[in-house]
Each structure stands twice: as C-alpha cells, then as structure tokens.
Design a protein around this motif. Structure first.
Motif, PDB file in Angstrom:
ATOM      1  N   GLY A  99      10.803 -10.464  -2.550  1.00 14.84           N
ATOM      2  CA  GLY A  99       9.554 -10.546  -1.970  1.00 14.84           C
ATOM      3  C   GLY A  99       9.398 -10.873  -0.768  1.00 14.84           C
ATOM      4  O   GLY A  99       8.540 -10.262   0.000  1.00 14.84           O
ATOM      5  N   ASP A 100      10.081 -11.778  -0.221  1.00 14.62           N
ATOM      6  CA  ASP A 100       9.970 -12.080   1.181  1.00 14.62           C
ATOM      7  C   ASP A 100      10.571 -10.827   2.284  1.00 14.62           C
ATOM      8  O   ASP A 100      10.019 -10.555   3.004  1.00 14.62           O
ATOM      9  N   LEU A 101      11.583 -10.382   1.580  1.00 21.68           N
ATOM     10  CA  LEU A 101      12.385  -9.087   2.338  1.00 21.68           C
ATOM     11  C   LEU A 101      11.247  -8.131   2.585  1.00 21.68           C
ATOM     12  O   LEU A 101      10.792  -7.365   3.490  1.00 21.68           O
ATOM     13  N   LEU A 102      10.572  -7.769   1.209  1.00 20.73           N
ATOM     14  CA  LEU A 102       9.744  -6.538   1.117  1.00 20.73           C
ATOM     15  C   LEU A 102       8.449  -7.005   2.001  1.00 20.73           C
ATOM     16  O   LEU A 102       7.787  -5.946   2.653  1.00 20.73           O
ATOM     17  N   GLY A 103       8.023  -8.173   1.900  1.00 19.92           N
ATOM     18  CA  GLY A 103       6.942  -8.674   2.846  1.00 19.92           C
ATOM     19  C   GLY A 103       7.222  -8.163   4.251  1.00 19.92           C
ATOM     20  O   GLY A 103       6.348  -7.897   5.023  1.00 19.92           O
ATOM     21  N   ALA A 104       8.329  -8.787   4.781  1.00 23.59           N
ATOM     22  CA  ALA A 104       8.675  -8.759   6.218  1.00 23.59           C
ATOM     23  C   ALA A 104       8.791  -7.328   6.499  1.00 23.59           C
ATOM     24  O   ALA A 104       8.205  -6.901   7.668  1.00 23.59           O
ATOM     25  N   ASN A 105       9.162  -6.365   5.798  1.00 26.50           N
ATOM     26  CA  ASN A 105       9.303  -5.077   6.217  1.00 26.50           C
ATOM     27  C   ASN A 105       8.062  -4.255   6.002  1.00 26.50           C
ATOM     28  O   ASN A 105       7.673  -3.069   6.581  1.00 26.50           O
ATOM     29  N   GLY A 106       7.005  -4.658   5.183  1.00 26.74           N
ATOM     30  CA  GLY A 106       5.655  -4.354   5.048  1.00 26.74           C
ATOM     31  C   GLY A 106       5.095  -4.578   6.464  1.00 26.74           C
ATOM     32  O   GLY A 106       4.300  -3.423   6.796  1.00 26.74           O
ATOM     33  N   GLY A 107       5.354  -5.507   7.025  1.00 26.37           N
ATOM     34  CA  GLY A 107       4.927  -5.734   8.427  1.00 26.37           C
ATOM     35  C   GLY A 107       5.366  -4.624   9.263  1.00 26.37           C
ATOM     36  O   GLY A 107       4.702  -4.759  10.562  1.00 26.37           O
ATOM     37  N   ILE A 108       6.535  -3.749   9.183  1.00 29.06           N
ATOM     38  CA  ILE A 108       6.830  -3.118  10.040  1.00 29.06           C
ATOM     39  C   ILE A 108       6.273  -1.656   9.490  1.00 29.06           C
ATOM     40  O   ILE A 108       5.933  -0.829  10.216  1.00 29.06           O
ATOM     41  N   PHE A 109       6.600  -1.438   8.329  1.00 28.12           N
ATOM     42  CA  PHE A 109       6.352  -0.011   7.725  1.00 28.12           C
ATOM     43  C   PHE A 109       4.879   0.361   7.344  1.00 28.12           C
ATOM     44  O   PHE A 109       4.577   1.492   7.382  1.00 28.12           O
ATOM     45  N   LYS A 110       4.177  -0.697   7.180  1.00 26.10           N
ATOM     46  CA  LYS A 110       2.617  -0.256   6.949  1.00 26.10           C
ATOM     47  C   LYS A 110       1.820   0.267   8.312  1.00 26.10           C
ATOM     48  O   LYS A 110       1.592   1.305   8.440  1.00 26.10           O
ATOM     49  N   PRO A 111       2.262  -0.460   9.368  1.00 21.63           N
ATOM     50  CA  PRO A 111       1.654  -0.119  10.692  1.00 21.63           C
ATOM     51  C   PRO A 111       2.294   1.128  11.006  1.00 21.63           C
ATOM     52  O   PRO A 111       1.688   1.893  11.657  1.00 21.63           O
ATOM     53  N   THR A 135      11.789   1.683  -0.737  1.00 20.38           N
ATOM     54  CA  THR A 135      10.596   1.107  -0.829  1.00 20.38           C
ATOM     55  C   THR A 135       9.763   0.740   0.489  1.00 20.38           C
ATOM     56  O   THR A 135       8.752   1.089   0.676  1.00 20.38           O
ATOM     57  N   ASN A 136      10.489   0.890   1.463  1.00 18.76           N
ATOM     58  CA  ASN A 136       9.917   1.256   2.924  1.00 18.76           C
ATOM     59  C   ASN A 136       9.233   2.498   3.036  1.00 18.76           C
ATOM     60  O   ASN A 136       8.170   2.638   3.758  1.00 18.76           O
ATOM     61  N   ALA A 137      10.155   3.431   2.768  1.00 24.63           N
ATOM     62  CA  ALA A 137       9.450   4.790   2.499  1.00 24.63           C
ATOM     63  C   ALA A 137       8.012   4.804   1.889  1.00 24.63           C
ATOM     64  O   ALA A 137       7.215   5.481   2.244  1.00 24.63           O
ATOM     65  N   LEU A 138       8.043   4.235   0.948  1.00 23.77           N
ATOM     66  CA  LEU A 138       6.559   4.143  -0.084  1.00 23.77           C
ATOM     67  C   LEU A 138       5.782   3.459   0.599  1.00 23.77           C
ATOM     68  O   LEU A 138       4.502   4.139   0.733  1.00 23.77           O
ATOM     69  N   ILE A 139       6.101   2.279   1.338  1.00 24.83           N
ATOM     70  CA  ILE A 139       4.997   1.650   2.065  1.00 24.83           C
ATOM     71  C   ILE A 139       4.479   2.550   3.172  1.00 24.83           C
ATOM     72  O   ILE A 139       3.249   2.622   3.284  1.00 24.83           O
ATOM     73  N   ALA A 140       5.310   3.037   3.840  1.00 24.65           N
ATOM     74  CA  ALA A 140       4.955   4.062   4.978  1.00 24.65           C
ATOM     75  C   ALA A 140       4.139   5.092   4.444  1.00 24.65           C
ATOM     76  O   ALA A 140       2.988   5.357   4.743  1.00 24.65           O
ATOM     77  N   GLN A 141       4.424   5.935   3.344  1.00 25.02           N
ATOM     78  CA  GLN A 141       3.936   6.864   2.857  1.00 25.02           C
ATOM     79  C   GLN A 141       2.404   6.621   2.258  1.00 25.02           C
ATOM     80  O   GLN A 141       1.382   7.233   2.598  1.00 25.02           O
TER      81      GLN A 141
END
Ligand code: NAX
Length: 327
Positions: A99-111, A135-141
């Motif tokens: 969850g921490d890892l996905l959250g940290a990457n969300g901070g990159i891939f969402k914007p 999952t980073n691709a999913l967040i960006a998408q």
C-alpha cells in the motif's frame, strides 16, 4: 524527409534512461528515417545530472536527434508528445508495504496521467516501465479520461525477452528460432511465462524440453531474473530494460512480423476471462500503430491457474489504489 516526432521520457537521468535515450536518438525505436525530439522529465534535484546526459546526447551528433527539451514539469515534458515512456518511479524501500509503495507511486503517476490528458498528442502511445508497472499504468490511464484507455500500456517485454533467452539457452537454439511465447499478467513474481504455444524452429517448444524443468525451474528463473541481475551486478537491470522498452514501442508503432506475436501489458477487454480493465500481459500482434490480443488460444488447467493467480494479484493492487483514491 519525415517531420520529427516528440518522445517524452521520464526518469531520464536514471540508469535505464542512460541507455534508453541513446537508442531512441539513434533510430532504434522508430526507424532510421524518423527524426525525434526528446522531451525529458526529471525531478528538480536530478536536473543537473540530466544536463550532463544531454551534453553526451549532443556529443553523439545523432543525425535523427532534432531537439532536446528538459524539464521538471510534466506539463512541459508531455506537451504534444507522440510517445511517452514513463520510467521514473518510486522504488520499494526496506519495510515498505504494498500500500505504501502504491501510494508513493500514485503521487507520481496520477499527476503524470493528468498532464498527459491535458497536453499530450491525442494519439500519444504511453509505455509505463517504472514499477509496479502494471498498476502505475492503470493510475496514469484512469487520470487521463480524454485519452483512449488503450493508449496506456505496461512493460512485460523484458520478461518476454528473458523467457526467449532462457529457452534458447536450454535448447541450444538461436533466439531467432523461438516464436510465440507469452508473458501473461503482472510484471512481478506472479507473471506466467507460457510456453504452451511457443515454437523452436517451428516445432512445439514443450516437445523439446522436460515438463518438470518447465514447471519447476523455467517459470521461476524468468520471474526471478531481475533479482539475479541485482545479485550479480549490484544494480538492477538497465540496458536490458531499455532494450525491451525499445522493442515494445517499435513493435507497437511499426508492427509485429506476420504470424508472430509479442507480449504487452494492456487493458484487459475480458479476453481469456481476465477481469476487464486490469493492465495485464497478453499475447498481441500490432499493425498500423494498433495492437490486438491474439484470440482463441487453448488454455490448459495449468495455464488457467497461473493466469488467474497473476490476475488476482493485479485485482488486489487495483483495490488498493482505489482505496487510496488514485483511480
Ligand atoms: P533509477 O533510480 O536509476 O532512475 C529513476 C529516475 O527517475 C531517477 O533519475 C529519478 O530522479 C527519476 N524520477 C523519480 N521520480 C520522478 C518523477 N516524479 N518524475 C520524473 N522522474 C522521476 O532507476 P532505473 O534503474 O532507471 O529504473 C527505473 C524504473 O524502472 C524503476 O521503477 C524500476 O523498478 C523499473 N524497472 C522496470 C522493469 C520492467 O520490466 N517493467 C525492469 C527494469 C526496472 O527495474
């Protein structure tokens, strides 16, 4: 002569970038007749190092390199981008939960998804390399509602290439004799390198290797290859990852050879019973800048179990980023 196309690369001052940018600029990705403008994104503290990489790029005097833009702002780096390779990500640190890892990457891939949505070419082709790539691709998408979801892909091509090279070594045959193996699912230890349709010199691969070796050794050797590289090199795979990114984009843009397929992480349309929307490794063919899932392949019970397990992991990752409000 062709007009230059814009290729955005994030994490451009990192290890993979150091190999990737030179391959793009030399024409390995889009062809020896296609000029490129590199648009490089880094975090502010890495801009100085990035400038050094830019100096080296210029010193190569690549005939196809029309211009270079650098920025720490995705709205600048993604402006009118025709291709975007999202390499920069937040690595897993000791003690980090998923969850921490996905959250940290969300901070990159969402914007970054939002910026692609706002300023990239409407036909941009996006490849996510930075882990957890699917999952980073999913967040960006999911943060780019004005773009077609199919424009967002994740890299399983390094796994695909590793699977080819391991099979080549085992059978003593050249890599060029190996066709149509598939990496199903997540770019993680649950991935399923599937030899059931693969051929070596036109003959079924599974007739040429021991079933036990395939089930007990091959699959895990491919899945754990990244860890083996770190153990040997003291650093994670970089040149091979860059080479796989080149392969992924080249095949997507320029097409796959007739009668052959490759593996790409793409949004599931429900094919093969994989939950719709997950970014999942599938066998695909590419033509005219579009990819299509290879349909109708038989799925054994063994394959079914592996394909479902890696889908389950991706479903859990999606649930996690949903909870975090990232998708
Ligand atoms: P490095 O740590 O060498 O480089 C990453 C770069 O990204 C750094 O220069 C950093 O400053 C930059 N960065 C961080 N956040 C950024 C942001 N928000 N915007 C722009 N740049 C940012 O890592 P490297 O070895 O190049 O690997 C990059 C990523 O690829 C990692 O996430 C890694 O896990 C992943 N990999 C994925 C593979 C795949 O098959 N999908 C295989 C290779 C690789 O391990």
């Amino acid at each position: 002569t062709k007009q230059p196309v814009r290729v955005a690369v994030t994490g451009a001052a990192g290890q993979i970038g150091y190999s990737l940018l030179f391959r793009i600029a030399s024409g390995d990705m889009l062809g020896k007749d296609q000029p490129v403008i590199l648009q490089l994104l880094e975090i502010t503290p890495a801009l100085k190092a990035l400038n050094g990489v830019v100096m080296e790029l210029r010193d190569c005097a690549f005939p196809l390199l029309a211009d270079i833009v650098t920025s720490d702002d995705p709205m600048v780096a993604f402006k009118d981008a025709d291709y975007a390779l999202l390499v920069g990500a937040m690595p897993r640190k000791a003690g980090m939960e998923r969850g921490d890892l996905l959250g940290a990457n969300g901070g990159i891939f969402k914007p970054q998804g939002e910026a692609l949505n706002a300023v990239a070419s409407r036909d941009v082709k996006v490849l996510v390399v930075g882990n957890p790539a699917n999952t980073n691709a999913l967040i960006a998408q999911q943060n780019a509602p004005d773009l077609d979801p199919k424009q967002f892909t994740a890299m399983v091509r390094l796994d695909h290439n590793r699977a080819i090279s391991q099979l080549a070594e085992k059978t003593g045959k050249p890599v060029s004799s190996i066709k149509n193996l598939t990496i199903w699912g997540n770019h993680s230890s649950t991935q399923y390198p599937d030899l059931s349709q693969a051929t070596v010199d036109g003959q079924p691969a599974l007739d040429q290797v021991d079933r036990d070796w395939y089930e007990q050794q091959y699959i895990s050797t491919v899945a754990k290859r990244g860890a083996a590289i770190i153990e040997a090199r003291g650093l994670s795979s970089a040149a091979s990852a860059a080479s796989a990114a080149i392969d992924h984009m080249r095949d997507w843009a320029l097409g796959t050879p007739e009668g052959e397929w490759v593996s790409m992480g793409i949004p599931s349309d429900g094919s093969y019973g994989i939950p719709e929307g997950l970014i999942y490794g599938f066998p695909v063919t590419c033509k005219n800048g579009k990819y299509e899932i290879v349909q109708g392949l038989p799925v054994s019970d063994f394959s079914r179990g592996k394909m479902d397990a890696t889908a389950q992991e991706l479903t859990e990752e999606r649930d996690e980023v949903r909870k975090l409000g990232l998708v």
